[in-house]
Scaffold this motif. Structure first.
Motif, PDB file in Angstrom:
ATOM      1  N   TYR A 113       9.218  -7.578  -9.513  1.00 28.71           N
ATOM      2  CA  TYR A 113       9.506  -6.732 -10.677  1.00 28.71           C
ATOM      3  C   TYR A 113       9.910  -5.328 -10.233  1.00 28.71           C
ATOM      4  N   LEU A 114       9.142  -4.766  -9.303  1.00 32.48           N
ATOM      5  CA  LEU A 114       9.384  -3.377  -8.894  1.00 32.48           C
ATOM      6  C   LEU A 114      10.754  -3.228  -8.223  1.00 32.48           C
ATOM      7  N   ILE A 115      11.103  -4.154  -7.328  1.00 34.36           N
ATOM      8  CA  ILE A 115      12.394  -3.986  -6.640  1.00 34.36           C
ATOM      9  C   ILE A 115      13.555  -4.217  -7.605  1.00 34.36           C
ATOM     10  N   GLN A 116      13.379  -5.092  -8.575  1.00 35.61           N
ATOM     11  CA  GLN A 116      14.464  -5.306  -9.538  1.00 35.61           C
ATOM     12  C   GLN A 116      14.669  -4.074 -10.421  1.00 35.61           C
ATOM     13  N   ARG A 117      13.579  -3.376 -10.726  1.00 36.18           N
ATOM     14  CA  ARG A 117      13.683  -2.101 -11.443  1.00 36.18           C
ATOM     15  C   ARG A 117      14.421  -1.064 -10.596  1.00 36.18           C
ATOM     16  N   LEU A 118      14.094  -1.009  -9.298  1.00 30.19           N
ATOM     17  CA  LEU A 118      14.739  -0.039  -8.401  1.00 30.19           C
ATOM     18  C   LEU A 118      16.227  -0.348  -8.247  1.00 30.19           C
ATOM     19  N   GLU A 119      16.555  -1.633  -8.184  1.00 31.29           N
ATOM     20  CA  GLU A 119      17.969  -2.006  -8.063  1.00 31.29           C
ATOM     21  C   GLU A 119      18.737  -1.651  -9.335  1.00 31.29           C
ATOM     22  N   ALA A 120      18.123  -1.856 -10.478  1.00 33.24           N
ATOM     23  CA  ALA A 120      18.791  -1.482 -11.737  1.00 33.24           C
ATOM     24  C   ALA A 120      19.048   0.022 -11.784  1.00 33.24           C
ATOM     25  N   ALA A 121      18.190   0.806 -11.102  1.00 32.82           N
ATOM     26  CA  ALA A 121      18.368   2.262 -11.043  1.00 32.82           C
ATOM     27  C   ALA A 121      19.288   2.675  -9.901  1.00 32.82           C
ATOM     28  N   LYS A 122      19.816   1.704  -9.152  1.00 35.97           N
ATOM     29  CA  LYS A 122      20.820   1.943  -8.095  1.00 35.97           C
ATOM     30  C   LYS A 122      20.271   2.657  -6.861  1.00 35.97           C
ATOM     31  N   PHE A 123      19.001   2.466  -6.580  1.00 39.91           N
ATOM     32  CA  PHE A 123      18.441   3.020  -5.336  1.00 39.91           C
ATOM     33  C   PHE A 123      19.215   2.491  -4.123  1.00 39.91           C
ATOM     34  N   ASP A 124      19.306   3.344  -3.085  1.00 39.01           N
ATOM     35  CA  ASP A 124      19.917   2.892  -1.834  1.00 39.01           C
ATOM     36  C   ASP A 124      19.093   1.774  -1.189  1.00 39.01           C
ATOM     37  N   ALA A 125      17.766   1.944  -1.159  1.00 41.06           N
ATOM     38  CA  ALA A 125      16.963   0.997  -0.377  1.00 41.06           C
ATOM     39  C   ALA A 125      15.507   0.961  -0.814  1.00 41.06           C
ATOM     40  N   PHE A 126      14.916  -0.176  -0.585  1.00 48.30           N
ATOM     41  CA  PHE A 126      13.474  -0.418  -0.674  1.00 48.30           C
ATOM     42  C   PHE A 126      12.982  -0.327   0.772  1.00 48.30           C
ATOM     43  N   PHE A 127      12.014   0.537   1.020  1.00 45.95           N
ATOM     44  CA  PHE A 127      11.630   0.898   2.394  1.00 45.95           C
ATOM     45  C   PHE A 127      10.164   0.552   2.575  1.00 45.95           C
ATOM     46  N   MET A 128       9.865  -0.311   3.536  1.00 48.78           N
ATOM     47  CA  MET A 128       8.496  -0.771   3.719  1.00 48.78           C
ATOM     48  C   MET A 128       7.950  -0.364   5.084  1.00 48.78           C
ATOM     49  N   ALA A 129       6.930   0.488   5.053  1.00 49.31           N
ATOM     50  CA  ALA A 129       6.240   0.895   6.275  1.00 49.31           C
ATOM     51  C   ALA A 129       5.338  -0.236   6.752  1.00 49.31           C
ATOM     52  N   ASP A 130       4.589   0.002   7.820  1.00 49.56           N
ATOM     53  CA  ASP A 130       3.745  -1.077   8.324  1.00 49.56           C
ATOM     54  C   ASP A 130       2.635  -0.547   9.215  1.00 49.56           C
ATOM     55  N   HIS A 131       1.611  -1.362   9.342  1.00 47.16           N
ATOM     56  CA  HIS A 131       0.515  -1.126  10.282  1.00 47.16           C
ATOM     57  C   HIS A 131       0.176  -2.448  10.949  1.00 47.16           C
ATOM     58  N   LEU A 132      -0.199  -2.386  12.223  1.00 52.54           N
ATOM     59  CA  LEU A 132      -0.520  -3.609  12.959  1.00 52.54           C
ATOM     60  C   LEU A 132      -2.016  -3.752  13.197  1.00 52.54           C
ATOM     61  N   ALA A 133      -2.791  -3.114  12.343  1.00 54.19           N
ATOM     62  CA  ALA A 133      -4.251  -3.226  12.373  1.00 54.19           C
ATOM     63  C   ALA A 133      -4.735  -2.617  11.069  1.00 54.19           C
ATOM     64  N   LEU A 134      -6.013  -2.812  10.761  1.00 55.24           N
ATOM     65  CA  LEU A 134      -6.570  -2.043   9.643  1.00 55.24           C
ATOM     66  C   LEU A 134      -6.380  -0.566   9.966  1.00 55.24           C
ATOM     67  N   LEU A 135      -6.192   0.257   8.944  1.00 59.11           N
ATOM     68  CA  LEU A 135      -6.101   1.693   9.182  1.00 59.11           C
ATOM     69  C   LEU A 135      -7.378   2.149   9.887  1.00 59.11           C
ATOM     70  N   ASN A 136      -7.191   3.003  10.896  1.00 57.31           N
ATOM     71  CA  ASN A 136      -8.382   3.411  11.650  1.00 57.31           C
ATOM     72  C   ASN A 136      -9.090   4.585  10.985  1.00 57.31           C
ATOM     73  N   MET A 137      -9.757   4.252   9.895  1.00 52.38           N
ATOM     74  CA  MET A 137     -10.585   5.246   9.216  1.00 52.38           C
ATOM     75  C   MET A 137     -11.979   4.661   9.066  1.00 52.38           C
ATOM     76  N   PRO A 138     -12.971   5.508   8.834  1.00 52.80           N
ATOM     77  CA  PRO A 138     -14.334   4.994   8.703  1.00 52.80           C
ATOM     78  C   PRO A 138     -14.417   3.970   7.569  1.00 52.80           C
ATOM     79  N   ILE A 139     -15.245   2.965   7.758  1.00 55.63           N
ATOM     80  CA  ILE A 139     -15.312   1.848   6.815  1.00 55.63           C
ATOM     81  C   ILE A 139     -15.663   2.323   5.400  1.00 55.63           C
ATOM     82  N   GLU A 140     -16.441   3.414   5.298  1.00 57.21           N
ATOM     83  CA  GLU A 140     -16.810   3.931   3.981  1.00 57.21           C
ATOM     84  C   GLU A 140     -15.577   4.387   3.202  1.00 57.21           C
TER      85      GLU A 140
END
Lengths: 441, 441
Positions: free
Chosen positions: A40-67
């Motif tokens: 749904y979200l990308i189809q909304r962005l395409e209707a608005a003519k965005f250049d790109a859908f950009f997806m970041a990434d992590h290769l582990a859980l974020l290293n922050m305290p578990i709390e």
């Protein structure tokens, strides 16, 4: 009609960068790993003519305290190179930028997956080349310790040469497919890379035809000196840190000058700072949304974000005192430097800094469609950027409001396209299709 | 209604295994790397209620002489884990089996990509676990030489433990997403794998929620002793070599007995031999199609296929003499043994063996819908198989004829479903959802 128009990327992983986003009234708490929501979200962005859908990434859980981590909607997310092909199949024009690490990947896999995505999407793939700042990733890939910052960038530069070399394995006309003679392809139009470097040894050729775009668009986010240099040498789009306009202007001028010094046309690198955009019908309404959103960030998360930025456990500090001196680590340099500078500049206590970062500490455009368009226009015209990587405060409403209110205002001003002019991500960004280095012309 | 029904996979990479397929009149020569074509084909297979679309893979060009390779439509193909998410987005029920090598991959990436595909497809992913038989792959992944056969299987077994362990990183109920309290997930319902083995060191946890199916379905094709054993211990579906029925029965009995000896329910391993199926309105018409198809295979390709099967360059042999003694190599054992046995059994010259293998040397069911259904039924009822991985002689016509003629005949006999009974690949195959080893019940 204006000379320069804005380019707009949607920075979508996490679907909102803001830690409190999933708790906002009406927000989709599960959007980060629900394919129907993402569709749904990308189809909304395409209707608005965005250049790109950009997806970041992590290769582990974020290293922050578990709390803090147990309060975060980013604890799980899809692999970008698995999600984006699925999103390619339900869209037709919008670009698809996936993050892939040069530190914890094989170059052959990276070249092949992006080439495949470029074919499947008919020329809409972009590769966000990162070296991975999270040291926990090393432990998931058989290493005892994270590779040092300088080492990572040396490997990244070589990795780029190998991947682009593999994309050029076949001339664009290599595939004859002559059913009569029985010749499927012409071996004279294939190049065996045979790369043997300090970090990588890859024979090739790639077993995928040359990508539709020649090469998928190269994207980077480097902010450190090594990061700026590799961006100037190789990137075609840069995800810049949004901060103060004067800093952005200095960054913009520096990267474009480095590119020119390297013999490249500076117009072939598009610089798009990240910006959190919060839209209201009045400025006060937008600010109230921002305050509401920040109030949903728990102190546990705030301290966690600060710890990630600094590369040390911030729980050890006096919350109501000033930020102490922070030692260098092998993690990302730029986040630490930005956080320290923000604390010094605005004389923030540790608690205040944590709350700022725990929500979103970077550039925020908060106002009406008109005031946001004013700011975007000013950044563009004063050479602070070539566009923005927009971050939404929550989904779907924050994204819908941007598409329904800000985009039409930008279009009225002639600052943004009303239709896609071409079919590929290169077309949207105004980038040329690279020649094949082994089979020029 | 019968006790046991057939399971049908479509073995789709290359879209036809037959080397001459792309030259057949009316065939789509570009089907192997055209997303619109592949989308059409999978939607046809889904309408026919196939259990799964099954995509093999290679991590290098096929290691055959260039004279043969230039005639092959398999020279390029999409990465399976990039193609199948795109196909997931344009289908709703059919299973999606992707091949991924345990020799040239990181376990964390494999676990994460299949978990992502399983979520995106709502429970339709399967992992065809292979050790990679093509020694050229080593050169694309920084190695000087291919890993020895025994080594590869040792690593594969450990790799399987790590991947399935990573899939179990989160209990199914770990994600609370309580917007009121601000707790997104429960750290007590997360397991850190912390694997340190002879081949792999992976801390975990995976940063993706547990797959919809618990684990994607585990598929294997091992035929050697080591391959049978790992299949018996871990596989839930086996792509068996189709050959003579008595050999298939012996294989079937052996793998099921090994599974039982390992404490597994033999019904939880579905054995599906590969079968090339050529349909005609009369048996003679089907045989004529087969002859026409074989006639499109050039001797260069035939010799190349024979070389791949034997692991040596077959151009050195006397084409019209018998097959000489062939030494052992580090490539796949099973292909070599099958080829040698076929030559000895049928007293084939090198040329005859090459032409057989250059087309397709395995099990072929050639006839009318009724005779093909007869053969399939006989194999099922005499415990030669639990179904078939069907290979089409060319596309689209060969696939359409199977779907439009053979499937209805099987359905009339009560041998194949008329509607999907469930939504996941496990549902289609009659396999249970595995319990989480760290959070049982």
């Amino acid at each position: 009609m204006r000379d320069r128009k804005l380019h707009l990327g949607a920075f979508m992983r996490p679907v909102s960068i803001h830690t409190g986003a999933w708790r906002y009234p009406g927000a989709w708490a599960d959007a980060n790993f629900s394919f129907p929501r993402l569709k749904y979200l990308i189809q909304r962005l395409e209707a608005a003519k965005f250049d790109a859908f950009f997806m970041a990434d992590h290769l582990a859980l974020l290293n922050m305290p578990i709390e803090a981590l147990r309060r975060s909607h980013t604890v799980t997310s899809f692999d970008p190179l698995t999600l984006l092909p699925a999103l390619a199949a339900v869209t037709e024009r919008i670009g698809l930028i996936a993050t892939a690490s040069t530190t914890y990947n094989d170059a052959y896999h990276v070249a092949r997956k992006f080439a495949s995505l470029d074919h499947i999407s008919n020329g809409r793939a972009g590769w966000n080349l990162v070296t991975t700042a999270n040291p926990d990733a090393a432990l998931n890939f058989g290493h005892d310790a994270h590779m040092a910052h300088g080492e990572r960038y040396k490997r990244a530069r070589e990795f780029y040469d190998v991947v682009t070399g593999l994309w050029d394995s076949f001339a664009d006309d290599a595939f004859i497919r002559d059913q009569e003679s029985g010749i499927f392809w012409d071996p004279a139009r294939m190049h065996v890379l045979d790369h043997k470097g300090p970090e990588l040894s890859v024979r090739g050729p790639l077993n995928v035809a040359r990508p539709v775009q020649g090469w998928p668009v190269i994207v980077q986010a480097g902010a450190s000196d090594a990061g700026r240099q590799i961006a100037a040498e190789t990137a075609e789009m840069v995800f810049a840190a949004g901060g103060r306009l004067e800093d952005a202007q200095a960054y913009y001028a520096d990267v474009k000058a480095r590119a020119a010094a390297h013999g490249r046309d500076p117009d072939r690198i598009k610089i798009l700072p990240g910006a959190l955009v919060i839209v209201g019908d009045t400025v006060e309404e937008a600010r109230a949304k921002h305050r509401h959103l920040d109030s949903l960030v728990h102190l546990d998360s705030a301290i966690g974000s600060l710890s990630v930025a600094l590369g040390v456990d911030a729980r050890q500090f006096d919350l109501d005192g000033p930020l102490p001196e922070i030692p260098e680590t092998e993690g990302g340099k730029s986040g630490r430097e930005r956080a320290i500078a923000m604390a010094r500049r605005e004389k923030l206590t540790v608690r205040q800094l944590a709350q700022r970062l725990g929500g979103y500490g970077g550039l925020a455009l908060v106002g009406t469609a008109a005031t946001i368009a004013d700011e975007m226009q000013h950044w563009l015209e004063s050479r602070g950027c070539d566009g923005f990587n927009v971050m939404f405060p929550f989904v779907p409403a924050g994204l819908e409001e941007f598409c329904d209110k800000v985009v039409p205002e930008l279009q009225r001003r002639g600052l943004f396209r009303t239709e896609y002019e071409g079919t590929t991500l290169r077309d949207h960004l105004g980038l040329e299709r690279p020649a094949n280095r082994f089979f020029p012309g």
